[in-house]
Enzyme design. Structure first.
Site, PDB file in Angstrom:
ATOM      1  N   GLU A 150       0.854  -1.200   0.000  1.00 40.06           N
ATOM      2  CA  GLU A 150       0.000   0.000   0.000  1.00 40.06           C
ATOM      3  C   GLU A 150       0.882   1.240   0.000  1.00 40.06           C
ATOM      4  O   GLU A 150       1.768   1.382   0.830  1.00 40.06           O
ATOM      5  CB  GLU A 150      -0.926  -0.023   1.219  1.00 40.06           C
ATOM      6  CG  GLU A 150      -1.681   1.270   1.474  1.00 40.06           C
ATOM      7  CD  GLU A 150      -2.471   1.792   0.268  1.00 40.06           C
ATOM      8  OE1 GLU A 150      -3.259   1.026  -0.300  1.00 40.06           O
ATOM      9  OE2 GLU A 150      -2.278   2.974  -0.114  1.00 40.06           O
ATOM     10  N   GLY A 156      -7.944   2.623   1.601  1.00 39.66           N
ATOM     11  CA  GLY A 156      -8.126   3.207   0.269  1.00 39.66           C
ATOM     12  C   GLY A 156      -9.044   4.427   0.265  1.00 39.66           C
ATOM     13  O   GLY A 156      -9.158   5.140   1.264  1.00 39.66           O
ATOM     14  N   HIS A 214     -46.760  -0.417  10.730  1.00 37.61           N
ATOM     15  CA  HIS A 214     -47.240   0.950  10.523  1.00 37.61           C
ATOM     16  C   HIS A 214     -46.629   1.875  11.571  1.00 37.61           C
ATOM     17  O   HIS A 214     -46.511   1.481  12.721  1.00 37.61           O
ATOM     18  CB  HIS A 214     -48.760   0.964  10.642  1.00 37.61           C
ATOM     19  CG  HIS A 214     -49.337   2.344  10.609  1.00 37.61           C
ATOM     20  ND1 HIS A 214     -49.462   3.068   9.433  1.00 37.61           N
ATOM     21  CD2 HIS A 214     -49.773   3.155  11.609  1.00 37.61           C
ATOM     22  CE1 HIS A 214     -49.975   4.252   9.729  1.00 37.61           C
ATOM     23  NE2 HIS A 214     -50.168   4.335  11.032  1.00 37.61           N
TER      24      HIS A 214
HETATM   25  C1  LIG Z   1     -15.993  11.562  -2.607  1.00 35.54           C
HETATM   26  C2  LIG Z   1     -16.340  10.123  -2.819  1.00 35.54           C
HETATM   27  C3  LIG Z   1     -17.465   9.595  -2.216  1.00 35.54           C
HETATM   28  C4  LIG Z   1     -17.790   8.257  -2.394  1.00 35.54           C
HETATM   29  N1  LIG Z   1     -18.915   7.776  -1.787  1.00 35.54           N
HETATM   30  C5  LIG Z   1     -19.260   6.481  -1.958  1.00 35.54           C
HETATM   31  C6  LIG Z   1     -20.404   5.936  -1.307  1.00 35.54           C
HETATM   32  O1  LIG Z   1     -21.098   6.610  -0.563  1.00 35.54           O
HETATM   33  N2  LIG Z   1     -20.676   4.630  -1.503  1.00 35.54           N
HETATM   34  C7  LIG Z   1     -19.912   3.838  -2.312  1.00 35.54           C
HETATM   35  O2  LIG Z   1     -20.212   2.658  -2.463  1.00 35.54           O
HETATM   36  N3  LIG Z   1     -18.825   4.331  -2.954  1.00 35.54           N
HETATM   37  C8  LIG Z   1     -18.488   5.624  -2.793  1.00 35.54           C
HETATM   38  N4  LIG Z   1     -17.359   6.105  -3.417  1.00 35.54           N
HETATM   39  C9  LIG Z   1     -16.559   5.190  -4.274  1.00 35.54           C
HETATM   40  C10 LIG Z   1     -15.667   4.309  -3.422  1.00 35.54           C
HETATM   41  O3  LIG Z   1     -14.876   5.097  -2.564  1.00 35.54           O
HETATM   42  C11 LIG Z   1     -14.767   3.388  -4.272  1.00 35.54           C
HETATM   43  O4  LIG Z   1     -15.554   2.759  -5.242  1.00 35.54           O
HETATM   44  C12 LIG Z   1     -14.129   2.353  -3.366  1.00 35.54           C
HETATM   45  O5  LIG Z   1     -13.201   2.978  -2.509  1.00 35.54           O
HETATM   46  C13 LIG Z   1     -13.489   1.168  -4.098  1.00 35.54           C
HETATM   47  O6  LIG Z   1     -12.178   1.384  -4.333  1.00 35.54           O
HETATM   48  P1  LIG Z   1     -11.099   0.261  -4.660  1.00 35.54           P
HETATM   49  O7  LIG Z   1     -11.164  -0.868  -3.709  1.00 35.54           O
HETATM   50  O8  LIG Z   1     -11.212  -0.045  -6.082  1.00 35.54           O
HETATM   51  O9  LIG Z   1      -9.784   1.079  -4.449  1.00 35.54           O
HETATM   52  P2  LIG Z   1      -9.378   2.159  -3.378  1.00 35.54           P
HETATM   53  O10 LIG Z   1     -10.243   2.115  -2.172  1.00 35.54           O
HETATM   54  O11 LIG Z   1      -9.261   3.453  -4.063  1.00 35.54           O
HETATM   55  O12 LIG Z   1      -7.939   1.646  -2.949  1.00 35.54           O
HETATM   56  C14 LIG Z   1      -6.852   1.634  -3.798  1.00 35.54           C
HETATM   57  C15 LIG Z   1      -5.597   1.651  -2.971  1.00 35.54           C
HETATM   58  O13 LIG Z   1      -4.472   1.339  -3.788  1.00 35.54           O
HETATM   59  C16 LIG Z   1      -3.386   2.146  -3.398  1.00 35.54           C
HETATM   60  N5  LIG Z   1      -2.444   2.200  -4.546  1.00 35.54           N
HETATM   61  C17 LIG Z   1      -2.673   2.736  -5.770  1.00 35.54           C
HETATM   62  N6  LIG Z   1      -1.604   2.547  -6.580  1.00 35.54           N
HETATM   63  C18 LIG Z   1      -0.684   1.875  -5.855  1.00 35.54           C
HETATM   64  C19 LIG Z   1       0.615   1.376  -6.130  1.00 35.54           C
HETATM   65  N7  LIG Z   1       1.177   1.518  -7.322  1.00 35.54           N
HETATM   66  N8  LIG Z   1       1.264   0.730  -5.139  1.00 35.54           N
HETATM   67  C20 LIG Z   1       0.704   0.560  -3.912  1.00 35.54           C
HETATM   68  N9  LIG Z   1      -0.513   1.003  -3.603  1.00 35.54           N
HETATM   69  C21 LIG Z   1      -1.208   1.642  -4.559  1.00 35.54           C
HETATM   70  C22 LIG Z   1      -4.027   3.476  -3.054  1.00 35.54           C
HETATM   71  O14 LIG Z   1      -3.204   4.252  -2.221  1.00 35.54           O
HETATM   72  C23 LIG Z   1      -5.308   3.006  -2.356  1.00 35.54           C
HETATM   73  O15 LIG Z   1      -5.123   2.867  -0.976  1.00 35.54           O
HETATM   74  C24 LIG Z   1     -16.987   7.430  -3.224  1.00 35.54           C
HETATM   75  C25 LIG Z   1     -15.829   7.961  -3.829  1.00 35.54           C
HETATM   76  C26 LIG Z   1     -15.506   9.289  -3.629  1.00 35.54           C
HETATM   77  C27 LIG Z   1     -14.271   9.822  -4.273  1.00 35.54           C
END
Ligand SMILES: Cc1cc2nc3c(=O)[nH]c(=O)nc-3n(C[C@H](O)[C@H](O)[C@H](O)COP(=O)(O)OP(=O)(O)OC[C@H]3O[C@@H](n4cnc5c(N)ncnc54)[C@H](O)[C@@H]3O)c2cc1C
Length: 463
Positions: A35, A41, A447
């Site tokens: 990470e 994330g 209700h």
């Molecule tokens: C403002 C906002 C509000 C949101 N609200 C909602 C909501 O209410 N409900 C909902 O379902 N979704 C919501 N989302 C969407 C949701 O946050 C994402 O869909 C969710 O976090 C899934 O992400 P992920 O697991 O794909 O990756 P992420 O959670 O983005 O994690 C990816 C991780 O990989 C790490 N990383 C990246 N590249 C590298 C690398 N080369 N080497 C090592 N580490 C790396 C990053 O640092 C990060 O920690 C929201 C998003 C935003 C921006």
């Protein structure tokens, strides 16, 4: 030092990466989780968790100003952005630290902080925080690197210190006039929040309506709701230039037809979509293919074109929600370890936008049902006809369901209203269990719950 070999390497401790790493390690696989920033994330650190804490503060401010109708007059209230931010930071830390501790306490699991880059087909180099590099390899590699805000190429944008959904979470002051590029889920959640905190808010949307993926009546009702709170929504409008002015002002040139117009604001939030986070990975070294938008291409089991390399969550494109990323983990884990044959096809894709009132959605909407030429009927009930909504004093929005004329099954639902996400979920459960709208019509619900209104929603449908 030589290359370290693991059974499984997971890049990114997001909503799929963290849980997957833990379960793989618990299944006896020697696992490495890399990470570059923080455990949890986007969701935990700059997505769902922080924004929903602010939605709660914004709701409290709104109620303070709107409870006169309930016979409770609050004489003057103030909003403290530093306190709102502090509460948010504490909750984010609680979630992040809890997850990190859980990972660190897991046997067979190594959590490594640093940025991962491919240097060979299944070789990953990690730039450690101390500047040193280490190389690792594994037969199974899982990419969960998520997405980041997309920044469009607009004249002058890079000179104005614009905000993104990430940097706006660090504000300690309430912007005087916040201009938001993008009238979709993220932009509208922030727009309503900051309006309620006291900002003047203008939303620019380049298409003809906000939330353009929803049915037209949903966009229309939501526009009315937001306009009632004095949020200025300008559709069919594109920003074409930005200029810094004196006194912290920003001048925006926009096009909403033929003529170029000018507008002034103090802050600009760019919320026009998100783009996969893959540059640092150097995917060319592994041969993993991406599509024209840069999303990693996967099959129905989330495997890339390179056997043994998987992509989970936002980085593969498609619906970008926490629950989808989490379900990606469950599918991959259960297929690999429990020898199931699960696929991402046909899974339900529910979602909820946390404006107030919420917009919950599952399955097909009316536009899609029409396009598919299905035999369907639409059931629609305004919140103004829902006893609970009237009693609570919030009758904004409606419940809408699409049903199959022949089978009487529910094909989809949109609930724009108080507790819209929860009401939508009841309909999702009915869809999953094959419960027909005729059964729901006469179902006994307590209700006066919002759920009870589902009787009336389907009562109006003639057979
Ligand atoms: C403002 C906002 C509000 C949101 N609200 C909602 C909501 O209410 N409900 C909902 O379902 N979704 C919501 N989302 C969407 C949701 O946050 C994402 O869909 C969710 O976090 C899934 O992400 P992920 O697991 O794909 O990756 P992420 O959670 O983005 O994690 C990816 C991780 O990989 C790490 N990383 C990246 N590249 C590298 C690398 N080369 N080497 C090592 N580490 C790396 C990053 O640092 C990060 O920690 C929201 C998003 C935003 C921006």
């Amino acid at each position: 030092m030589g290359m370290l070999k693991y059974d499984a390497i997971i890049i990114g401790a997001g909503q799929a990466g963290g849980p997957l790493a833990k379960k793989m390690a618990q299944a006896g696989k020697k696992t490495l989780l890399i990470e570059k920033r923080w455990v949890g994330g986007t969701c935990v650190n700059d997505g769902c968790t922080p924004t929903k804490t602010w939605v709660a503060s914004a709701r409290a401010a709104y109620m303070a100003g709107h409870s006169g109708g309930l016979g409770v007059k609050i004489k003057g209230y103030s909003v403290s952005m530093p306190k709102i931010k502090k509460r948010k930071d504490e909750i984010v830390h609680q979630f992040r630290d809890g997850s990190q501790k859980g990972l660190e306490a897991t046997k067979n699991l190594t959590l490594l902080f640093g940025e991962a880059t491919f240097t060979g087909k299944k070789i990953i180099a990690v730039k450690l925080k101390n500047g040193k590099k280490k190389e690792f390899t594994a037969d199974l590699i899982f990419i969960n690197t998520g997405a980041k805000p997309y920044i469009p190429d607009i004249d002058g944008l890079n000179n104005i210190n614009y905000l993104t959904s990430t940097s706006i979470l660090d504000l300690e002051q309430i912007p005087k006039h916040l201009l938001i590029l993008g009238g979709n889920y993220i932009g509208l959640e922030f727009g309503q929040m900051f309006r309620r905190f006291g900002s003047r808010v203008t939303v620019l949307e380049k298409t003809e309506r906000i939330v353009p993926r929803e049915d037209e009546d949903v966009s229309e009702e939501l526009t009315k709701i937001l306009a009632d709170e004095d949020i200025n929504i300008r559709t069919n409008t594109v920003a074409v230039g930005f200029k810094k002015k004196s006194g912290g002002k920003i001048s925006i040139s926009l096009l909403d037809g033929e003529d170029e117009k000018k507008l002034r604001c103090t802050h600009v939030l760019v919320a026009v979509g998100r783009t996969p986070q893959t540059e640092a990975l150097n995917l060319a070294k592994t041969g993993v293919e991406t599509d024209e938008r840069g999303n990693i291409k996967v099959n129905d089991k989330l495997e890339t074109n390179i056997p043994g390399i998987y992509a989970l969550g936002d980085v593969k494109g498609g619906p970008a929600f926490t629950h989808i990323s989490y379900n990606d983990y469950a599918i991959v884990y259960r297929n690999l370890i429990e020898k199931k044959n699960l696929s991402i096809k046909d899974r339900p894709i529910p979602y909820c936008m946390f404006t107030d009132p919420q917009l919950g959605h599952i399955g097909l909407n009316e536009t899609e049902a029409k396009k598919l030429k299905l035999k369907y009927k639409v059931a629609k009930l305004p919140m103004a006809h829902v006893a609970r909504a009237i009693e609570t004093g919030d009758t904004r929005g409606f419940i809408k369901a699409i049903v199959d004329t022949d089978t009487k099954q529910i094909l989809g639902a949109t609930v724009l209203g108080p507790e819209g996400g929860e009401i939508m979920t009841i309909l999702q459960m009915a869809m999953m269990g094959g419960i027909t709208y005729e059964q729901i019509r006469y179902c006994v619900f307590a209700h006066p719950l919002y759920a009870e209104s589902l009787n009336n929603l389907f009562m109006a449908l003639t057979d």
